[in-house]
Design a protein around this motif. Structure first.
Motif, PDB file in Angstrom:
ATOM      1  N   SER A  60       0.836  -1.206   0.000  1.00  0.00           N
ATOM      2  CA  SER A  60       0.000   0.000   0.000  1.00  0.00           C
ATOM      3  C   SER A  60       0.869   1.254   0.000  1.00  0.00           C
ATOM      4  CB  SER A  60      -0.898   0.022   1.243  1.00  0.00           C
ATOM      5  OG  SER A  60      -1.775  -1.088   1.271  1.00  0.00           O
TER       6      SER A  60
ATOM      7  N   ARG B 272      -9.792  -0.830  -4.660  1.00  0.00           N
ATOM      8  CA  ARG B 272      -8.415  -0.848  -4.158  1.00  0.00           C
ATOM      9  C   ARG B 272      -7.916   0.562  -3.815  1.00  0.00           C
ATOM     10  NH1 ARG B 272      -4.314  -2.271  -7.329  1.00  0.00           N
ATOM     11  NH2 ARG B 272      -5.306  -1.666  -9.285  1.00  0.00           N
ATOM     12  N   TYR B 273      -8.388   1.552  -4.553  1.00  0.00           N
ATOM     13  CA  TYR B 273      -7.973   2.927  -4.345  1.00  0.00           C
ATOM     14  C   TYR B 273      -9.107   3.726  -3.705  1.00  0.00           C
ATOM     15  CZ  TYR B 273      -3.996   2.430  -7.651  1.00  0.00           C
ATOM     16  OH  TYR B 273      -2.844   2.065  -8.293  1.00  0.00           O
TER      17      TYR B 273
ATOM     18  N   LYS C  77      -5.307   6.823  -1.433  1.00  0.00           N
ATOM     19  CA  LYS C  77      -4.867   5.634  -0.718  1.00  0.00           C
ATOM     20  C   LYS C  77      -4.960   4.449  -1.655  1.00  0.00           C
ATOM     21  CE  LYS C  77      -3.618   3.505   3.117  1.00  0.00           C
ATOM     22  NZ  LYS C  77      -3.497   2.130   2.669  1.00  0.00           N
TER      23      LYS C  77
ATOM     24  N   ASN D 252      -4.282   0.425  -2.156  1.00  0.00           N
ATOM     25  CA  ASN D 252      -4.074  -0.878  -1.526  1.00  0.00           C
ATOM     26  C   ASN D 252      -3.944  -1.964  -2.593  1.00  0.00           C
ATOM     27  OD1 ASN D 252      -4.378   0.222   1.121  1.00  0.00           O
ATOM     28  ND2 ASN D 252      -6.606   0.057   0.953  1.00  0.00           N
TER      29      ASN D 252
END
Length: 115
Positions: free
Chosen positions: A17, A66-67, A81, A83
């Motif tokens: 991440s 994911r983002y 963010k 991940n």
């Protein structure tokens, strides 16, 4: 003068991440629509995620789930963010502000995902 400064990029392993930041100055941040773009080697620049003044968000399909893009108007900053990073996420990530019908770009920050 509008200025956007990205930070937070780096080298990360697959599945890891990162959180990118983009600090803005020289504009009414709470009235700017913001976005993250990325450009991989040999590819065109593409939109990854955007967040409007009213905080409505949109994501490119490969990063959905994911983002996360979010903004802090008190700090005139947006964040991304990221991940579960994959090799395909390797790119230079750019922050963009749309303010008073003009687009302003940051200098970019490199994200490299290694296996």
């Amino acid at each position: 003068q509008v200025r956007l400064v990205e930070s937070g990029g780096g080298l990360v392993q697959t599945g890891g991440s990162l959180r990118l930041s983009c600090a803005a100055s020289g504009l009414r941040f709470d009235r700017a629509n913001m976005a993250w773009y990325r450009q991989a080697p040999g590819e065109q620049r593409e939109m990854v995620a955007n967040i409007a003044v009213d905080t409505v968000r949109n994501y490119k399909n490969p990063v959905k789930g994911r983002y996360t893009i979010y903004r802090d108007n008190t700090r005139s900053t947006i964040y991304l963010k990221m991940n579960s990073l994959q090799a395909e996420d390797t790119a230079v990530y750019y922050c963009i502000a749309n303010f008073q019908s003009r687009n302003y770009w940051g200098q970019g920050t490199q994200v490299t995902v290694s296996s």
